[in-house]
Design a protein around this motif. Structure first.
Motif, mmCIF file in Angstrom:
data_model
loop_
_atom_site.group_PDB
_atom_site.id
_atom_site.type_symbol
_atom_site.label_atom_id
_atom_site.label_comp_id
_atom_site.label_asym_id
_atom_site.label_seq_id
_atom_site.Cartn_x
_atom_site.Cartn_y
_atom_site.Cartn_z
ATOM 1 N N UNK A 10 27.786 -5.041 17.881
ATOM 2 C CA UNK A 10 29.198 -5.511 17.648
ATOM 3 C C UNK A 10 28.177 -6.921 15.961
ATOM 4 N N UNK A 11 28.865 -6.069 15.010
ATOM 5 C CA UNK A 11 28.120 -6.621 13.733
ATOM 6 C C UNK A 11 29.616 -6.874 12.381
ATOM 7 N N UNK A 12 29.108 -7.868 11.605
ATOM 8 C CA UNK A 12 30.820 -7.649 10.419
ATOM 9 C C UNK A 12 29.615 -7.781 8.645
ATOM 10 N N UNK A 13 29.771 -8.146 8.331
ATOM 11 C CA UNK A 13 29.225 -7.859 6.724
ATOM 12 C C UNK A 13 28.208 -8.538 6.376
ATOM 13 N N UNK A 14 27.773 -9.918 6.937
ATOM 14 C CA UNK A 14 26.601 -10.407 6.964
ATOM 15 C C UNK A 14 26.040 -10.731 8.075
ATOM 16 N N UNK A 15 26.712 -10.198 9.345
ATOM 17 C CA UNK A 15 24.972 -10.081 11.153
ATOM 18 C C UNK A 15 25.582 -9.852 11.557
ATOM 19 N N UNK A 16 24.497 -9.100 12.607
ATOM 20 C CA UNK A 16 25.045 -8.620 13.801
ATOM 21 C C UNK A 16 24.389 -9.269 14.994
#
Length: 188
Positions: A10-16
């Motif tokens: 589960x991740x987005x542009x800046x974090x996981x």
């Protein structure tokens, strides 16, 4: 086609999001501080996992002693990739492994019922030299997923696996830079 050795997270542009399970004595202060603080041990390796199902298998759905609280630990992708850049596979030469700041091992991914699947999930051991960086610089937030874990477990035990599946955190293939992926034995 499913990769044999690939990171699903589960991740987005800046974090996981990574998952860990702890005793309440460690989880409560971490949740309050939104980072790891004593009695969390800064003197030993800590293992972080992007697979929720694998951690549920490992912690017996938050029922294993010392692993009763399931935490979603969100860290920067830059920190995650830095850890993987420094990683050595646990199957490496023992001398190389003993010097490594980060250990990586691949374990069979797990189904909701705990059965081993035919692809592997990454487990990342952050060593003592990087623990403070992990806890004080990379973490952006910590969430308690214990109630969700217990609800999913109850649904699975009650024969409602499809309903349980919908409550799992979303995980998709993580796009790791090629040189790091190759060093870690990932499928290309």
């Amino acid at each position: 086609m499913q990769q044999q050795h690939g990171i699903r997270a589960d991740f987005d542009a800046t974090t996981i999001t990574l998952y860990q399970a702890y005793a309440p004595a460690v989880a409560e202060p971490a949740l309050a501080a939104q980072r790891f603080v004593p009695p969390f041990s800064f003197g030993r390796m800590t293992w972080i996992k992007p697979s929720f199902a694998w951690l549920m298998h490992r912690s017996n759905w938050a029922r294993k002693p010392g692993q009763e609280r399931v935490l979603a630990v969100r860290i920067t992708r830059a920190g995650w990739e830095e850890a993987l850049r420094r990683a050595v596979l646990t199957t490496a030469d023992p001398a190389e492994l003993s010097r490594a700041e980060v250990h990586v091992q691949w374990d069979p991914e797990r189904s909701l019922r705990g059965a081993a699947l035919n692809h592997y999930s990454i487990q990342v051991g952050v060593g003592r030299t990087l623990i403070r960086t992990f806890a004080e610089e990379w973490i952006t937030g910590i969430t308690d997923l214990t109630p969700q874990a217990r609800k999913i477990a109850a649904l699975v035990q009650g024969g409602r696996a499809a309903q349980a599946q919908r409550l799992l955190p979303p995980e998709r293939p993580y796009p790791l830079p090629g040189p790091i992926a190759a060093r870690l034995g990932m499928d290309r």
